[in-house]
Write a protein that holds these residues in place. Structure first.
Motif, PDB file in Angstrom:
ATOM      1  N   HIS A 146      38.726  39.413  39.385  1.00 26.54           N
ATOM      2  CA  HIS A 146      37.703  38.421  38.998  1.00 26.54           C
ATOM      3  C   HIS A 146      37.202  37.571  40.262  1.00 26.54           C
ATOM      4  N   ASP A 147      37.922  37.614  41.328  1.00 29.81           N
ATOM      5  CA  ASP A 147      37.437  36.816  42.552  1.00 29.81           C
ATOM      6  C   ASP A 147      36.217  37.491  43.245  1.00 29.81           C
ATOM      7  N   ASP A 148      36.025  38.578  43.108  1.00 27.52           N
ATOM      8  CA  ASP A 148      35.058  39.541  43.829  1.00 27.52           C
ATOM      9  C   ASP A 148      33.589  38.785  43.759  1.00 27.52           C
ATOM     10  N   PRO A 149      32.671  39.005  44.633  1.00 27.42           N
ATOM     11  CA  PRO A 149      31.558  38.149  44.725  1.00 27.42           C
ATOM     12  C   PRO A 149      30.615  38.597  43.529  1.00 27.42           C
ATOM     13  N   ASP A 150      29.518  37.473  43.466  1.00 29.11           N
ATOM     14  CA  ASP A 150      28.262  37.716  42.436  1.00 29.11           C
ATOM     15  C   ASP A 150      27.350  37.944  43.533  1.00 29.11           C
ATOM     16  N   TRP A 151      26.877  39.344  43.831  1.00 26.29           N
ATOM     17  CA  TRP A 151      26.032  39.530  44.777  1.00 26.29           C
ATOM     18  C   TRP A 151      24.711  38.963  44.234  1.00 26.29           C
ATOM     19  N   CYS A 152      24.375  38.378  45.570  1.00 24.36           N
ATOM     20  CA  CYS A 152      22.908  37.630  45.440  1.00 24.36           C
ATOM     21  C   CYS A 152      22.823  36.634  44.431  1.00 24.36           C
ATOM     22  N   ALA A 153      23.940  36.133  44.016  1.00 21.61           N
ATOM     23  CA  ALA A 153      23.967  34.923  43.029  1.00 21.61           C
ATOM     24  C   ALA A 153      23.160  35.398  41.735  1.00 21.61           C
ATOM     25  N   ARG A 154      22.980  36.588  41.357  1.00 18.77           N
ATOM     26  CA  ARG A 154      22.210  36.727  40.395  1.00 18.77           C
ATOM     27  C   ARG A 154      23.000  37.064  39.067  1.00 18.77           C
ATOM     28  N   GLY A 155      24.167  37.446  39.051  1.00 12.85           N
ATOM     29  CA  GLY A 155      24.968  37.561  37.823  1.00 12.85           C
ATOM     30  C   GLY A 155      24.542  39.037  36.969  1.00 12.85           C
ATOM     31  N   ASP A 156      24.102  39.869  37.944  1.00 11.34           N
ATOM     32  CA  ASP A 156      23.417  41.064  37.007  1.00 11.34           C
ATOM     33  C   ASP A 156      24.333  42.248  36.965  1.00 11.34           C
ATOM     34  N   CYS A 157      25.282  42.174  36.995  1.00 11.81           N
ATOM     35  CA  CYS A 157      26.361  43.177  36.338  1.00 11.81           C
ATOM     36  C   CYS A 157      26.226  44.408  37.340  1.00 11.81           C
ATOM     37  N   ARG A 158      26.369  44.463  38.340  1.00  9.20           N
ATOM     38  CA  ARG A 158      26.411  45.517  39.562  1.00  9.20           C
ATOM     39  C   ARG A 158      27.697  45.845  40.079  1.00  9.20           C
ATOM     40  N   HIS A 159      28.695  45.283  39.752  1.00  6.80           N
ATOM     41  CA  HIS A 159      29.868  45.542  40.500  1.00  6.80           C
ATOM     42  C   HIS A 159      31.148  44.939  39.527  1.00  6.80           C
ATOM     43  N   LEU A 160      32.232  46.127  39.646  1.00  6.85           N
ATOM     44  CA  LEU A 160      33.424  45.613  38.912  1.00  6.85           C
ATOM     45  C   LEU A 160      34.420  46.328  39.886  1.00  6.85           C
ATOM     46  N   GLY A 161      35.528  45.326  40.244  1.00 10.71           N
ATOM     47  CA  GLY A 161      36.616  45.380  40.856  1.00 10.71           C
ATOM     48  C   GLY A 161      37.783  45.567  40.493  1.00 10.71           C
ATOM     49  N   VAL A 162      38.797  46.398  40.485  1.00  7.01           N
ATOM     50  CA  VAL A 162      40.034  46.756  39.649  1.00  7.01           C
ATOM     51  C   VAL A 162      41.088  47.019  40.862  1.00  7.01           C
ATOM     52  N   ASP A 163      42.199  46.632  40.272  1.00 10.30           N
ATOM     53  CA  ASP A 163      43.541  47.049  41.359  1.00 10.30           C
ATOM     54  C   ASP A 163      44.279  47.877  40.104  1.00 10.30           C
ATOM     55  N   LEU A 164      44.532  49.282  40.503  1.00 12.96           N
ATOM     56  CA  LEU A 164      45.160  50.259  39.505  1.00 12.96           C
ATOM     57  C   LEU A 164      46.645  50.241  39.819  1.00 12.96           C
ATOM     58  N   ASP A 165      47.318  50.335  38.708  1.00 10.11           N
ATOM     59  CA  ASP A 165      48.668  50.346  38.750  1.00 10.11           C
ATOM     60  C   ASP A 165      49.260  51.720  38.947  1.00 10.11           C
ATOM     61  N   VAL A 166      49.138  52.114  40.426  1.00 10.14           N
ATOM     62  CA  VAL A 166      49.725  53.532  40.689  1.00 10.14           C
ATOM     63  C   VAL A 166      50.653  53.211  41.916  1.00 10.14           C
ATOM     64  N   PRO A 167      51.427  54.266  42.142  1.00 14.19           N
ATOM     65  CA  PRO A 167      52.417  53.970  43.230  1.00 14.19           C
ATOM     66  C   PRO A 167      51.978  53.341  44.532  1.00 14.19           C
ATOM     67  N   GLY A 168      52.088  52.477  44.978  1.00 15.60           N
ATOM     68  CA  GLY A 168      51.511  51.946  46.411  1.00 15.60           C
ATOM     69  C   GLY A 168      50.334  50.849  45.935  1.00 15.60           C
ATOM     70  N   GLY A 169      50.086  51.113  44.571  1.00 17.14           N
ATOM     71  CA  GLY A 169      48.638  50.232  44.418  1.00 17.14           C
ATOM     72  C   GLY A 169      47.465  50.831  44.744  1.00 17.14           C
ATOM     73  N   LEU A 170      46.330  50.746  44.510  1.00 15.89           N
ATOM     74  CA  LEU A 170      44.989  51.283  44.626  1.00 15.89           C
ATOM     75  C   LEU A 170      43.909  50.302  44.269  1.00 15.89           C
ATOM     76  N   GLU A 171      42.940  49.679  45.226  1.00 22.75           N
ATOM     77  CA  GLU A 171      41.935  48.935  44.815  1.00 22.75           C
ATOM     78  C   GLU A 171      40.526  50.015  44.776  1.00 22.75           C
TER      79      GLU A 171
END
Length: 270
Positions: free
Chosen positions: A83-108
């Motif tokens: 949830h803390d990833d940036p809001d690009w160009c301060a537009r709130g225009d739904c162009r990015h989602l970041g998640v942390d996958l629950d796999v061995p060793g983790g994956l961003e």
């Protein structure tokens, strides 16, 4: 999913509600563990959760809006939204989602939809092109601040074809938005800032041509094959050795009511 492997697919679906039936074809052909969509064109309250869950994706993150843009991450694997990833160009225009996958060793995992940039490659007269360059510059600065990526994957419709072999004609597209020198330089800096590696070119090195998009304007798209590689999968350096396979699902361009983009898959041996 085979044991200790992970299949990640990215697709600009160009309306998730309109093309929901095509997701079953994608699942049949590519069997993704994680599916990242762009241009879902769907407010969150209208996202077709029931249809997506029926395809075997119990874990979902969506960020959508009416009529345009929108990204979604659909997964068979649990994850936590960043949830803390940036809001690009301060537009709130739904162009990015970041998640942390629950796999061995983790994956961003990051799912991006970079602005297309309009038709005129001049930021002084085309605000859409200026927005595109500013968006990529912000993503570059963010990656540079974070340092070299680790256990990370970045996917999406990045709307830039960086290599001469990523377009049907380097000479004719040098002044066409998506392959101009200023865009290519911007993408190259973004890759360098995060120490990203181009996963598709790991499997298909230049000068072999690779495309993921063919314009709707060309009705006989397959015969003319005037494509561009706008959809990308990048991995951090520590994952390069774990790349095991890839596929660009070109037949999807002929599906009924197809998107002008086709799905792109990379498999990692975790």
């Amino acid at each position: 999913m085979a044991q200790n492997s992970l299949r990640i697919v990215t697709w600009n679906i160009n309306s998730v509600r309109l093309r929901l039936p095509l997701l079953a074809d994608l699942v049949r052909d590519l069997a993704p563990d994680v599916l990242c969509l762009q241009e879902t064109k769907c407010p969150d309250e209208f996202f077709p959760h029931e249809g997506v869950e029926a395809l075997g994706f119990p874990y979902r993150a969506i960020r959508g809006m009416k009529g345009y843009n929108g990204v979604a991450v659909l997964s068979r694997i649990p994850f936590t939204v960043r949830h803390d990833d940036p809001d690009w160009c301060a537009r709130g225009d739904c162009r990015h989602l970041g998640v942390d996958l629950d796999v061995p060793g983790g994956l961003e995992l990051h799912d991006f939809y970079v602005p297309a940039g309009g038709d005129i490659p001049d930021r002084a007269v085309n605000p859409k092109f200026a927005h595109k360059l500013d968006f990529v510059a912000e993503a570059t600065a963010w990656n540079r601040e974070r340092g070299p990526t680790k256990r990370s994957v970045l996917v999406g419709d990045l709307n830039i074809a960086p290599l001469e072999s990523d377009v049907w004609s380097h000479k004719q597209l040098l002044t066409v938005v998506s392959h101009t020198p200023v865009e290519v330089e911007a993408m190259t800096e973004w890759q360098k800032a995060g120490a990203w590696h181009d996963a598709i070119r790991h499997f298909v090195p230049p000068p072999e041509k690779v495309y993921t998009w063919w314009s709707y304007r060309n009705k006989d798209w397959e015969a003319s094959n005037r494509g561009r590689r706008l959809d990308h999968i990048w991995v951090s350096g520590d994952l390069v050795g774990k790349l095991s396979s890839h596929r660009i699902l070109k037949p999807a361009r002929n599906w009924t009511q197809s998107s002008d983009h086709v799905p792109v898959m990379v498999e990692l041996a975790l």
